[in-house]
Write a protein that holds these residues in place. Structure first.
Motif, PDB file in Angstrom:
ATOM      1  N   SER A  49      -4.593  46.960  60.278  1.00 15.31           N
ATOM      2  CA  SER A  49      -5.831  47.140  59.527  1.00 15.31           C
ATOM      3  C   SER A  49      -6.713  45.906  59.685  1.00 15.31           C
ATOM      4  O   SER A  49      -6.224  44.791  59.907  1.00 15.31           O
ATOM      5  N   ASP A  50      -8.023  46.123  59.525  1.00 12.27           N
ATOM      6  CA  ASP A  50      -8.974  45.037  59.716  1.00 12.27           C
ATOM      7  C   ASP A  50      -8.900  43.974  58.632  1.00 12.27           C
ATOM      8  O   ASP A  50      -9.147  42.806  58.889  1.00 12.27           O
ATOM      9  N   ASN A  51      -8.592  44.380  57.395  1.00 11.00           N
ATOM     10  CA  ASN A  51      -8.530  43.399  56.316  1.00 11.00           C
ATOM     11  C   ASN A  51      -7.296  43.614  55.467  1.00 11.00           C
ATOM     12  O   ASN A  51      -6.697  44.700  55.463  1.00 11.00           O
ATOM     13  N   ALA A  52      -6.932  42.561  54.730  1.00  9.93           N
ATOM     14  CA  ALA A  52      -5.678  42.573  53.978  1.00  9.93           C
ATOM     15  C   ALA A  52      -5.661  43.652  52.913  1.00  9.93           C
ATOM     16  O   ALA A  52      -4.614  44.248  52.631  1.00  9.93           O
ATOM     17  N   ALA A  53      -6.808  43.917  52.282  1.00 10.58           N
ATOM     18  CA  ALA A  53      -6.841  44.880  51.180  1.00 10.58           C
ATOM     19  C   ALA A  53      -6.534  46.296  51.644  1.00 10.58           C
ATOM     20  O   ALA A  53      -6.069  47.125  50.860  1.00 10.58           O
ATOM     21  N   SER A  54      -6.804  46.596  52.915  1.00  9.94           N
ATOM     22  CA  SER A  54      -6.625  47.965  53.398  1.00  9.94           C
ATOM     23  C   SER A  54      -5.277  48.191  54.081  1.00  9.94           C
ATOM     24  O   SER A  54      -4.990  49.307  54.523  1.00  9.94           O
ATOM     25  N   VAL A  55      -4.430  47.171  54.175  1.00 10.68           N
ATOM     26  CA  VAL A  55      -3.113  47.349  54.788  1.00 10.68           C
ATOM     27  C   VAL A  55      -2.305  48.323  53.936  1.00 10.68           C
ATOM     28  O   VAL A  55      -2.286  48.247  52.714  1.00 10.68           O
ATOM     29  N   THR A  56      -1.628  49.264  54.583  1.00 15.18           N
ATOM     30  CA  THR A  56      -0.882  50.270  53.854  1.00 15.18           C
ATOM     31  C   THR A  56       0.182  49.659  52.939  1.00 15.18           C
ATOM     32  O   THR A  56       0.799  48.643  53.280  1.00 15.18           O
ATOM     33  N   ARG A  57       0.368  50.285  51.771  1.00 13.42           N
ATOM     34  CA  ARG A  57       1.441  49.896  50.858  1.00 13.42           C
ATOM     35  C   ARG A  57       2.657  50.800  51.022  1.00 13.42           C
ATOM     36  O   ARG A  57       3.597  50.725  50.241  1.00 13.42           O
ATOM     37  N   ASP A  58       2.640  51.657  52.025  1.00 15.87           N
ATOM     38  CA  ASP A  58       3.800  52.499  52.288  1.00 15.87           C
ATOM     39  C   ASP A  58       4.869  51.671  53.009  1.00 15.87           C
ATOM     40  O   ASP A  58       4.632  50.517  53.392  1.00 15.87           O
ATOM     41  N   TYR A  59       6.028  52.253  53.190  1.00 19.45           N
ATOM     42  CA  TYR A  59       7.150  51.510  53.778  1.00 19.45           C
ATOM     43  C   TYR A  59       7.638  52.206  55.039  1.00 19.45           C
ATOM     44  O   TYR A  59       7.314  53.368  55.311  1.00 19.45           O
ATOM     45  N   PHE A  60       8.423  51.466  55.806  1.00 16.88           N
ATOM     46  CA  PHE A  60       9.063  52.009  56.997  1.00 16.88           C
ATOM     47  C   PHE A  60      10.493  51.505  57.026  1.00 16.88           C
ATOM     48  O   PHE A  60      10.749  50.317  56.807  1.00 16.88           O
ATOM     49  N   LEU A  61      11.428  52.410  57.303  1.00 21.39           N
ATOM     50  CA  LEU A  61      12.849  52.057  57.393  1.00 21.39           C
ATOM     51  C   LEU A  61      13.272  52.145  58.852  1.00 21.39           C
ATOM     52  O   LEU A  61      13.163  53.202  59.482  1.00 21.39           O
ATOM     53  N   SER A  62      13.723  51.012  59.379  1.00 19.63           N
ATOM     54  CA  SER A  62      14.136  50.945  60.784  1.00 19.63           C
ATOM     55  C   SER A  62      15.661  50.927  60.851  1.00 19.63           C
ATOM     56  O   SER A  62      16.302  50.042  60.289  1.00 19.63           O
TER      57      SER A  62
ATOM     58  N   LYS B  35      12.658  55.768  45.614  1.00 26.08           N
ATOM     59  CA  LYS B  35      12.609  56.736  46.719  1.00 26.08           C
ATOM     60  C   LYS B  35      12.966  56.057  48.027  1.00 26.08           C
ATOM     61  O   LYS B  35      13.681  56.636  48.856  1.00 26.08           O
ATOM     62  N   LEU B  36      12.484  54.849  48.234  1.00 29.07           N
ATOM     63  CA  LEU B  36      12.857  54.072  49.423  1.00 29.07           C
ATOM     64  C   LEU B  36      14.369  53.912  49.492  1.00 29.07           C
ATOM     65  O   LEU B  36      14.984  54.109  50.552  1.00 29.07           O
ATOM     66  N   ALA B  37      14.984  53.550  48.367  1.00 29.14           N
ATOM     67  CA  ALA B  37      16.435  53.343  48.338  1.00 29.14           C
ATOM     68  C   ALA B  37      17.177  54.638  48.648  1.00 29.14           C
ATOM     69  O   ALA B  37      18.167  54.646  49.398  1.00 29.14           O
ATOM     70  N   GLU B  38      16.707  55.734  48.076  1.00 29.97           N
ATOM     71  CA  GLU B  38      17.341  57.030  48.335  1.00 29.97           C
ATOM     72  C   GLU B  38      17.296  57.367  49.827  1.00 29.97           C
ATOM     73  O   GLU B  38      18.300  57.780  50.427  1.00 29.97           O
ATOM     74  N   GLN B  39      16.125  57.181  50.440  1.00 31.73           N
ATOM     75  CA  GLN B  39      15.993  57.489  51.859  1.00 31.73           C
ATOM     76  C   GLN B  39      16.827  56.548  52.717  1.00 31.73           C
ATOM     77  O   GLN B  39      17.402  56.966  53.735  1.00 31.73           O
ATOM     78  N   ALA B  40      16.910  55.279  52.304  1.00 28.75           N
ATOM     79  CA  ALA B  40      17.712  54.317  53.072  1.00 28.75           C
ATOM     80  C   ALA B  40      19.187  54.718  53.076  1.00 28.75           C
ATOM     81  O   ALA B  40      19.840  54.719  54.136  1.00 28.75           O
ATOM     82  N   VAL B  41      19.724  55.049  51.910  1.00 32.86           N
ATOM     83  CA  VAL B  41      21.148  55.417  51.848  1.00 32.86           C
ATOM     84  C   VAL B  41      21.370  56.772  52.515  1.00 32.86           C
ATOM     85  O   VAL B  41      22.408  56.987  53.150  1.00 32.86           O
ATOM     86  N   ASP B  42      20.405  57.678  52.419  1.00 30.55           N
ATOM     87  CA  ASP B  42      20.525  58.948  53.143  1.00 30.55           C
ATOM     88  C   ASP B  42      20.659  58.711  54.649  1.00 30.55           C
ATOM     89  O   ASP B  42      21.407  59.419  55.341  1.00 30.55           O
ATOM     90  N   MET B  43      19.921  57.726  55.172  1.00 30.21           N
ATOM     91  CA  MET B  43      19.986  57.435  56.605  1.00 30.21           C
ATOM     92  C   MET B  43      21.341  56.858  57.001  1.00 30.21           C
ATOM     93  O   MET B  43      21.855  57.135  58.088  1.00 30.21           O
ATOM     94  N   LEU B  44      21.928  56.065  56.120  1.00 30.79           N
ATOM     95  CA  LEU B  44      23.205  55.414  56.432  1.00 30.79           C
ATOM     96  C   LEU B  44      24.413  56.291  56.112  1.00 30.79           C
ATOM     97  O   LEU B  44      25.485  56.119  56.704  1.00 30.79           O
TER      98      LEU B  44
END
Length: 513
Positions: A328-341, A363-372
């Motif tokens: 993103s062009d500026n800090a305020a517009s950077v996404t607040r969503d997450y990515f699990l690698s 929800k992040l934690a749920e998806q992380a443990v679902d992946m593992l």
């Protein structure tokens, strides 16, 4: 510990690491969580302390993120009604801002993107008749009112870690993971505690929830290369003496298209924030600068009759948000969503957490443990969404009704103190108070409002080691104490913690309890 093979080692004791440890422990996995400092010492205690969908993210078309966050807002209000509660926000409006029709459309979406059962919807406000109008400058005639949630952010982290521990996890604070290597299908992690002592533990999977240090951990400790990266954005807040008497919070739209909040805080104060600034320094050394203080004062002064300056600021805090770099062009517009690698190409899996916000941590934690889970042979479903956090098991999640009932059980306790205990510990306040039937039986008053019974609980149960652990993260008592009173708490800790350690060693060596 060194002879055990864990299902999961989680590196990082912020909200994401604690949430993942809890989810995994609830599913019966063996978990070790290590944090090099205190729980929530960095980003997770430096938020604006909101459980919210993120109204301003609609402007960036992040409808999926807002919907997910709004869904989690309802879940969290039920899981921890003692530390999370509804808060009504007021948005003043004038002709220089976004058009009123646009705001109405945004609020309509905000009300309807996800199912809403606990919170009232948005309405228009006439400041001549609304209590939130009196502190505002006379030029503001109308505005909007909507709902979101407030959270004691650091306590949310501690309660997730505590629930993980009560379901079998081992939680090690002041313990850094200094190396992690794959060996024979396992991760071998070298841990170093505050004394410099090292131990090596084995795990079937490793979670990198190091927050602002997620990139560095991959490069320097795990020596793994991934394509994602984080963008560090500093957010700073100021705390000033209370600027209004009512219970509403404000959201202000600024000429630079950013927003700030002004929120009732700790009875005597107003919390104002936040900034969004690119950050390239050491996340452990982040702090507010003079320009940020002036900016927040200026934005406050644009709306409130009462003008403030740097001399009015009684406290500040800053944190570094490890946001997923979306260019993103500026800090305020950077996404607040997450990515699990997930990296499992070379054997034992490594899951790294990029980005995220406190509202979506569960929800992040749920998806992380679902992946593992498939790689760990775990078939149990996630239960974190309907298992109350410690102290949160209030009937119908109704804090007000529960508090009315418990007042009769503690008629000897000052109402202000009982309310603080109730908000901090919920139904666990009985464990803090114990069998006491008077203030004297709570032990010595170490500092105003802090009795030995609570201090012992924070050390024995909630991993508190230093004054900031006790007075800033697990409570906000530091705002109400002077330097001499803080020193009294430090002296008490210096005497009590060695005694606790000696007793623990004696028990481990077979001494009677």
């Amino acid at each position: 510990m060194e002879n055990q093979t864990w299902d999961l080692v989680v590196v990082g004791g912020g909200i994401n690491g604690a949430g993942i440890a809890r989810d995994a422990a609830l599913r019966g996995l063996s978990v070790l969580l290590c944090e090099r400092d205190d729980l929530a010492q960095h980003t997770s205690s430096a938020s604006t302390k909101l459980i919210h969908g993120g109204l301003r993210y609609l402007e960036y078309y992040e409808f999926g993120l807002v919907r997910k966050a709004l869904q989690e807002r309802e879940v969290l209000l039920r899981l921890a009604p003692h530390i999370i509660w509804p808060l009504r926000f007021v948005m003043p409006h004038d002709a220089s801002q976004r058009p009123a029709w646009m705001i109405r459309c945004g609020l309509f979406l905000y009300d309807h993107l996800a199912r809403r059962e606990l919170l009232p919807g948005s309405v228009g406000v006439d400041f001549a008749r609304h209590p939130s109008g009196s502190p505002l400058k006379r030029g503001f005639k109308r505005g909007f009112e909507y709902s979101d949630g407030w959270v004691q952010d650091a306590r949310l982290v501690v309660l997730n870690a505590l629930d993980a521990a009560e379901h079998g996890a081992t939680v090690l604070t002041r313990t850094a993971c200094i190396a992690a290597t794959r060996e024979q299908g396992l991760w071998r992690c070298t841990l170093r505690d505050a004394s410099g002592a090292e131990r090596t533990v084995s795990a079937r999977a490793l979670v990198n929830a190091a927050g602002p240090w997620v990139d560095r951990f991959l490069r320097e400790q795990a020596k793994v290369r991934v394509s994602q990266s984080v963008r560090l954005v500093k957010g700073s807040h100021i705390i000033v003496p209370r600027m209004f008497e009512h219970s509403y919070a404000y959201i202000f739209q600024n000429p630079d298209k950013r927003i700030i909040f002004a929120i009732p805080y700790e009875r005597d104060f107003t919390l104002i924030g936040t900034t969004d600034i690119e950050y390239r320094g050491d996340p452990a050394q982040v702090g507010i600068d003079d320009d940020e203080i002036r900016y927040l004062c200026t934005m406050s002064n644009r709306y409130f009759e009462r003008q403030i300056g740097p001399e009015d600021v009684v406290a500040t805090y800053s944190g570094v948000r490890p946001l997923l770099d979306d260019e993103s062009d500026n800090a305020a517009s950077v996404t607040r969503d997450y990515f699990l690698s997930l990296d499992s190409d070379e054997g034992a899996p490594l899951l790294s957490v990029f980005g995220g916000k406190i509202t979506t941590y569960r929800k992040l934690a749920e998806q992380a443990v679902d992946m593992l889970a498939p790689q760990l042979g775990c078939t149990r479903a996630c239960t974190s969404g309907h298992s109350p956090l410690p102290g949160g098991d209030l009937p119908q999640a109704d804090f007000a009704a529960w508090f009315e009932r418990i007042k009769a059980s503690y008629p000897w306790m000052p109402l202000e103190l009982l309310m603080r205990y109730a908000r901090a510990y919920g139904t666990r306040l009985a464990k803090v108070i114990g069998a006491a039937t008077s203030l004297a039986e709570l032990g010595a008053e170490i500092a105003p409002g802090l009795y030995e019974a609570e201090a012992r609980y924070l050390v024995d149960v909630e991993w508190a080691c230093g004054t900031d652990d006790m007075l800033w993260r697990r409570s906000k008592l530091k705002l109400h104490l002077d330097a001499e009173q803080v020193a009294s708490v430090a002296a008490w800790l210096a005497a009590y913690r060695p005694a606790v350690k000696a007793r623990k060693i004696a028990l481990e060596n077979g001494a009677p309890a």
